[in-house]
Enzyme design. Sequence first.
Site, short mmCIF file in Angstrom:
data_model
loop_
_atom_site.label_atom_id
_atom_site.label_comp_id
_atom_site.label_asym_id
_atom_site.label_seq_id
_atom_site.Cartn_x
_atom_site.Cartn_y
_atom_site.Cartn_z
N CYS A 1 -11.94 -4.02 -5.28
CA CYS A 1 -13.09 -3.95 -4.53
C CYS A 1 -13.62 -2.53 -4.43
CB CYS A 1 -13.27 -4.57 -3.25
SG CYS A 1 -12.24 -3.89 -1.73
N SER B 1 -13.57 0.10 -1.98
CA SER B 1 -12.28 0.79 -1.53
C SER B 1 -11.23 0.51 -1.62
CB SER B 1 -12.73 1.08 0.17
OG SER B 1 -12.34 -0.27 0.77
N GLY B 2 -11.04 -1.00 -2.06
CA GLY B 2 -9.80 -1.59 -2.08
C GLY B 2 -9.32 -2.01 -0.72
N HIS C 1 9.87 -0.29 -4.71
CA HIS C 1 10.59 -0.29 -3.20
C HIS C 1 9.89 -1.40 -2.40
CE1 HIS C 1 11.35 4.39 -2.85
NE2 HIS C 1 12.01 3.82 -4.06
N ARG D 1 -14.45 2.01 -6.68
CA ARG D 1 -15.40 3.11 -6.46
C ARG D 1 -14.57 4.62 -6.33
NH1 ARG D 1 -19.45 0.07 -2.17
NH2 ARG D 1 -20.55 -1.01 -3.92
N ARG E 1 18.89 -2.01 -1.19
CA ARG E 1 18.37 -1.78 0.23
C ARG E 1 17.17 -2.20 0.47
NH1 ARG E 1 17.32 3.30 -2.10
NH2 ARG E 1 15.85 4.47 -1.18
N ARG F 1 14.57 -5.34 3.37
CA ARG F 1 13.37 -4.97 4.03
C ARG F 1 12.01 -6.04 3.45
NH1 ARG F 1 14.29 1.35 2.31
NH2 ARG F 1 15.92 1.38 3.87
#
Length: 155
Positions: free
Chosen positions: A77, A79-80, A110, A121, A144, A148
């Site tokens: 999009c 700006s994302g 990660h 844009r 590791r 997470r």
Amino acid sequence: MAASLSLFSQSEKPIGICSDHAGFEMKSYLISLFEEKGIVYKDFGTYSGESCDYADFAHPLAIAVENEECYPGIGLCGSGNGINITLNKHQGIRSALCWTEEIAGLARAHNDANIIVLPARFISEEEAYNILVKFLNTPFEGGRHQKRIDKIPVK
């Protein structure tokens, strides 16, 4: 464009891709690259530059990635941000907004991101290509980072 998308073309699942009107032109460019390189994809829309709502396309892409019908996903999009926020409402999605190759590599290595979002844009076609190549060709490091990832879903 020295890097190649060819390493990823061996996937057994299509790449899922979607955008709103602001990302339509960049999405069309990426699709042309997929077609040129024989990479299988599934386009979740939009199909024109006419004003539309990113959520209408983000949700079907997220569902397809969660259901393992597509892997990975690409969202675009202006700006994302909007499409990224929407994609991340899905429990099985780890969508990463990436505007540099380094961020794309870290998102995979990660965070085991399964969808990349590009701010159409704010980056050039060449930047989008290079960012996508980095994302598609970087493996998850596990270790590791896995513990997470396991803590992300809301139970």
